[in-house]
Design an enzyme around this catalytic site. Sequence first.
Site, PDB file in Angstrom:
ATOM      1  N   LYS A 138       0.881  -1.071  -0.136  1.00 41.60           N
ATOM      2  CA  LYS A 138      -0.016   0.022  -0.194  1.00 41.60           C
ATOM      3  C   LYS A 138       1.047   1.224   0.003  1.00 41.60           C
ATOM      4  O   LYS A 138       2.026   0.965   0.533  1.00 41.60           O
ATOM      5  CB  LYS A 138      -0.994   0.119   1.135  1.00 41.60           C
ATOM      6  CG  LYS A 138      -2.031   0.975   1.126  1.00 41.60           C
ATOM      7  CD  LYS A 138      -3.218   0.237   0.262  1.00 41.60           C
ATOM      8  CE  LYS A 138      -4.535   1.080   0.061  1.00 41.60           C
ATOM      9  NZ  LYS A 138      -5.633   0.422  -0.594  1.00 41.60           N
ATOM     10  N   ASP A 185      -6.998   4.230  -4.808  1.00 38.11           N
ATOM     11  CA  ASP A 185      -7.581   4.166  -3.487  1.00 38.11           C
ATOM     12  C   ASP A 185      -8.428   5.449  -3.052  1.00 38.11           C
ATOM     13  O   ASP A 185      -8.309   6.225  -3.932  1.00 38.11           O
ATOM     14  CB  ASP A 185      -6.701   3.509  -2.216  1.00 38.11           C
ATOM     15  CG  ASP A 185      -7.293   3.273  -1.143  1.00 38.11           C
ATOM     16  OD1 ASP A 185      -7.908   2.165  -1.011  1.00 38.11           O
ATOM     17  OD2 ASP A 185      -7.086   4.006   0.011  1.00 38.11           O
TER      18      ASP A 185
HETATM   19  P1  NDP Z   1     -12.882   7.675  -2.837  1.00 38.22           P
HETATM   20  O1  NDP Z   1     -11.947   8.630  -2.720  1.00 38.22           O
HETATM   21  O2  NDP Z   1     -13.204   7.320  -4.239  1.00 38.22           O
HETATM   22  O3  NDP Z   1     -14.159   7.776  -1.829  1.00 38.22           O
HETATM   23  C1  NDP Z   1     -13.985   7.736  -0.403  1.00 38.22           C
HETATM   24  C2  NDP Z   1     -15.496   8.405  -0.019  1.00 38.22           C
HETATM   25  O4  NDP Z   1     -15.441   7.974   1.448  1.00 38.22           O
HETATM   26  C3  NDP Z   1     -15.629   9.816  -0.143  1.00 38.22           C
HETATM   27  O5  NDP Z   1     -16.936  10.072  -0.583  1.00 38.22           O
HETATM   28  C4  NDP Z   1     -15.127  10.434   0.935  1.00 38.22           C
HETATM   29  O6  NDP Z   1     -15.690  11.763   1.486  1.00 38.22           O
HETATM   30  C5  NDP Z   1     -15.395   9.266   2.108  1.00 38.22           C
HETATM   31  N1  NDP Z   1     -14.361   9.544   3.132  1.00 38.22           N
HETATM   32  C6  NDP Z   1     -13.252   9.617   3.138  1.00 38.22           C
HETATM   33  N2  NDP Z   1     -12.491   9.703   4.516  1.00 38.22           N
HETATM   34  C7  NDP Z   1     -13.567   9.791   5.024  1.00 38.22           C
HETATM   35  C8  NDP Z   1     -13.779   9.811   6.815  1.00 38.22           C
HETATM   36  N3  NDP Z   1     -12.794  10.002   7.465  1.00 38.22           N
HETATM   37  N4  NDP Z   1     -15.053  10.073   7.028  1.00 38.22           N
HETATM   38  C9  NDP Z   1     -16.016   9.707   6.335  1.00 38.22           C
HETATM   39  N5  NDP Z   1     -16.006   9.703   5.015  1.00 38.22           N
HETATM   40  C10 NDP Z   1     -14.855   9.750   4.380  1.00 38.22           C
HETATM   41  O7  NDP Z   1     -12.366   6.076  -2.407  1.00 38.22           O
HETATM   42  P2  NDP Z   1     -12.839   4.591  -2.435  1.00 38.22           P
HETATM   43  O8  NDP Z   1     -14.141   4.661  -2.854  1.00 38.22           O
HETATM   44  O9  NDP Z   1     -11.808   4.151  -3.724  1.00 38.22           O
HETATM   45  O10 NDP Z   1     -12.379   4.091  -1.392  1.00 38.22           O
HETATM   46  C11 NDP Z   1     -13.443   3.951  -0.322  1.00 38.22           C
HETATM   47  C12 NDP Z   1     -12.980   2.626   0.620  1.00 38.22           C
HETATM   48  O11 NDP Z   1     -12.794   1.408  -0.150  1.00 38.22           O
HETATM   49  C13 NDP Z   1     -11.607   3.015   1.310  1.00 38.22           C
HETATM   50  O12 NDP Z   1     -11.501   2.306   2.543  1.00 38.22           O
HETATM   51  C14 NDP Z   1     -10.568   1.957   0.380  1.00 38.22           C
HETATM   52  O13 NDP Z   1      -9.378   1.520   0.977  1.00 38.22           O
HETATM   53  C15 NDP Z   1     -11.347   0.625   0.077  1.00 38.22           C
HETATM   54  N6  NDP Z   1     -11.243   0.254  -1.066  1.00 38.22           N
HETATM   55  C16 NDP Z   1     -11.232   0.578  -2.284  1.00 38.22           C
HETATM   56  C17 NDP Z   1     -10.734  -0.029  -3.504  1.00 38.22           C
HETATM   57  C18 NDP Z   1     -10.963   0.452  -4.814  1.00 38.22           C
HETATM   58  O14 NDP Z   1     -10.792  -0.120  -5.843  1.00 38.22           O
HETATM   59  N7  NDP Z   1     -11.071   1.996  -5.269  1.00 38.22           N
HETATM   60  C19 NDP Z   1     -10.505  -1.286  -3.419  1.00 38.22           C
HETATM   61  C20 NDP Z   1     -10.659  -2.074  -2.177  1.00 38.22           C
HETATM   62  C21 NDP Z   1     -11.053  -1.247  -0.787  1.00 38.22           C
HETATM   63  P3  NDP Z   1     -14.930  12.900   1.232  1.00 38.22           P
HETATM   64  O15 NDP Z   1     -14.884  13.317  -0.103  1.00 38.22           O
HETATM   65  O16 NDP Z   1     -15.494  13.755   2.134  1.00 38.22           O
HETATM   66  O17 NDP Z   1     -13.319  12.692   1.507  1.00 38.22           O
END
Ligand code: NDP
Length: 451
Positions: free
Chosen positions: A130, A170
């Site tokens: 990561k 991510d």
């Molecule tokens: P994105 O950046 O596309 O979206 C993240 C979302 O989560 C946004 O809506 C963001 O809101 C919100 N968020 C982030 N931090 C916080 C916080 N501290 N409190 C509340 N909301 C928060 O990321 P992904 O959708 O890619 O990733 C989401 C999750 O999925 C993560 O845990 C990631 O590790 C996991 N994941 C992702 C993969 C992928 O293929 N993308 C694969 C496997 C797991 P804001 O805009 O306000 O920050």
Amino acid sequence: MEKFVKNYVEGFMAGLVAKNPGEKEFHQAVKEVLESVAPYLEKYPYLLDQKIMERMVEPERVIMFRVPWMDDKGEIHVNRGFRVQMNSAIGPYKEGIRFHYSVNLSIMKFLAFEQTFKNSLTTLPMGGAKGGSDFSPRGKSDAEVMRFCQSFITELFRHIGADTDVPAGDIGVGGREVGYMFGQYKRLRDEFTGTFTGKGQAWGGSLLRPEATGYGACYFAQEMLATRGKSFEGQTVVVSGAGNVAQHAAEKAMRLGAKVVTLSDSDGFIYDPDGFDEEKIAYVKQLKNVIRGRIKEYVTRYPKAQYFPGERPWGIPCDIAMPCATQNEINAEDAAKLVAGGCYCVTEGANMPTTPEAIAIFQQAKLLYSPGKASNAGGVATSGLEMSQNSIRQKWTAEEVDKELHRIMSDIHAACVKYGTEEDGYINYVKGANIAGFIKVAGAMVDQGLV
Ligand code: NDP
């Protein structure tokens, strides 16, 4: 048995915490795995002699570096970059880069540790890694994001490669950021290879990679629901997040017949009592991915929906919850609310979104509960499929990729059932995923000697 597990976990954790002080997310992730695999280690003591767990928690390499960049006004900023290359026993280091102000060494190590088990579960040859930075793309111009990505890769490029370490997206890293990083990597290396997944469709990306994590989580949830004779049809689903994983989990759940009623970001959540439809999901994608707006803007467009600033969606009554935002976003209080609201299935799209206390509440209530390392593995699995397509210089159709994704998610579910079914028939997905992921990596480490 109980006594061995307790003593082993306590002794191991004392050493880990002393050696890695302050890394609370990393401690949390290791403890969860230890509790699952300790009974297995007791049964196979040669793994204790081989010090497999001690070796697994020590990253093979940690790269930490300065990322200087200039904003549009000419002001200089300095961020910190990371790449944790955790374990390469079963394949090249693989997976995401996170850009978020909260990124630190503990979060990088927890994610890389989890990734090792997740990648093992996919059945594909990928090790765990990561990376990321405490840089947030939020509020930055495209030019600023590009300059940051170029500076980040100007150091990282020497540590990655198609057969060494293949990063992906991510939190805060989507198609735009992968494009800028891949472009700089190609320029510095003077080679066009499959280093990076989640690439654009015109330059080596796999069809369905953007959708894969959210879709895969729904395929996994379908398998979970089927164990109780249920499906998504007619169920109310609460989703957190509004990014890549949340958008596609909501889209697929809706297409499978569910009524999906919430999305969120770090400022609050929206509740749409009518549920999302194709048009609403398309609007959210436009809002988040193109306009780069906030989820609260949804209620201006769809006034029947409500916005709850500063809150998380877990108090909304539902059948199925899909946390898809970030780590530790469901605490014990949230878990109690979900159970009280009738939720019987929690499928994680995010990594470690549920605290240990909340997991205990779900398991005591005998909910269907799956950890992200099993249910969100569809993203990295499709990254693995992208690597295969890059190696043979071919592009598969969306149907071919979707079929493989479906198969992989159902195989991961079967592995969880095999190793996680308790005496009373309850499927402990945490135990199942940890043991199934561990066995393969541990075996490969033993085979390869003390390296
Ligand atoms: P994105 O950046 O596309 O979206 C993240 C979302 O989560 C946004 O809506 C963001 O809101 C919100 N968020 C982030 N931090 C916080 C916080 N501290 N409190 C509340 N909301 C928060 O990321 P992904 O959708 O890619 O990733 C989401 C999750 O999925 C993560 O845990 C990631 O590790 C996991 N994941 C992702 C993969 C992928 O293929 N993308 C694969 C496997 C797991 P804001 O805009 O306000 O920050």
